[in-house]
Design a protein around this motif. Structure first.
Motif, PDB file in Angstrom:
ATOM      1  N   LEU A   5       0.829  -1.211   0.000  1.00  0.00           N
ATOM      2  CA  LEU A   5       0.000   0.000   0.000  1.00  0.00           C
ATOM      3  C   LEU A   5       0.859   1.255   0.000  1.00  0.00           C
ATOM      4  CD1 LEU A   5      -2.838  -1.004   2.479  1.00  0.00           C
ATOM      5  CD2 LEU A   5      -2.955  -0.847  -0.006  1.00  0.00           C
ATOM      6  N   CYS A   6       1.981   1.202   0.651  1.00  0.00           N
ATOM      7  CA  CYS A   6       2.861   2.380   0.719  1.00  0.00           C
ATOM      8  C   CYS A   6       3.306   2.823  -0.668  1.00  0.00           C
ATOM      9  CB  CYS A   6       4.082   2.087   1.562  1.00  0.00           C
ATOM     10  SG  CYS A   6       3.726   1.786   3.292  1.00  0.00           S
ATOM     11  N   SER A  35       9.812  -0.982   0.977  1.00  0.00           N
ATOM     12  CA  SER A  35      10.872  -0.050   1.354  1.00  0.00           C
ATOM     13  C   SER A  35      10.407   0.969   2.393  1.00  0.00           C
ATOM     14  CB  SER A  35      11.395   0.681   0.115  1.00  0.00           C
ATOM     15  OG  SER A  35      10.355   1.446  -0.445  1.00  0.00           O
ATOM     16  N   GLN A  36       9.117   0.911   2.736  1.00  0.00           N
ATOM     17  CA  GLN A  36       8.643   1.860   3.762  1.00  0.00           C
ATOM     18  C   GLN A  36       8.289   1.138   5.057  1.00  0.00           C
ATOM     19  OE1 GLN A  36       6.036   4.913   2.341  1.00  0.00           O
ATOM     20  NE2 GLN A  36       7.321   5.305   0.563  1.00  0.00           N
ATOM     21  N   GLY A  38       7.243  -1.979   5.400  1.00  0.00           N
ATOM     22  CA  GLY A  38       7.711  -3.359   5.370  1.00  0.00           C
ATOM     23  C   GLY A  38       6.647  -4.399   5.633  1.00  0.00           C
TER      24      GLY A  38
HETATM   25 FE1  FES Z   1       4.867  -2.085   1.391  1.00  0.00          FE
HETATM   26 FE2  FES Z   1       4.394  -0.472   3.424  1.00  0.00          FE
HETATM   27  S1  FES Z   1       2.999  -1.763   2.418  1.00  0.00           S
HETATM   28  S2  FES Z   1       6.256  -0.841   2.430  1.00  0.00           S
END
Ligand code: FES
Length: 55
Positions: A5-6, A35-36, A38
């Motif tokens: 989602l990030c 990468s954010q 995780g």
């Molecule tokens: Fe993938 Fe947050 S959902 S890094």
């Protein structure tokens, strides 16, 4: 379906990248997967494994 989602990465994108011969490290580098926060990492790994097992 969104896996990361990030960074807005879908399972289709991950599957296509695996089919193109990319591994988790390349996906992290090129798409920013996991990468954010995780949180998507376990799901991303499961999709990569399922895709590799298909072959
Ligand atoms: Fe993938 Fe947050 S959902 S890094």
């Amino acid at each position: 379906m969104y896996v990361c989602l990030c960074r807005g990465i879908t399972d289709t994108q991950i599957r296509q990248a695996v089919q193109a011969g990319k591994d988790l490290r390349q996906l992290r580098k090129e798409l920013g997967l996991a990468s954010q926060c995780g949180k998507c990492l376990p799901m991303a790994k499961a999709i990569i494994k399922a895709e590799l097992d298909k072959v």
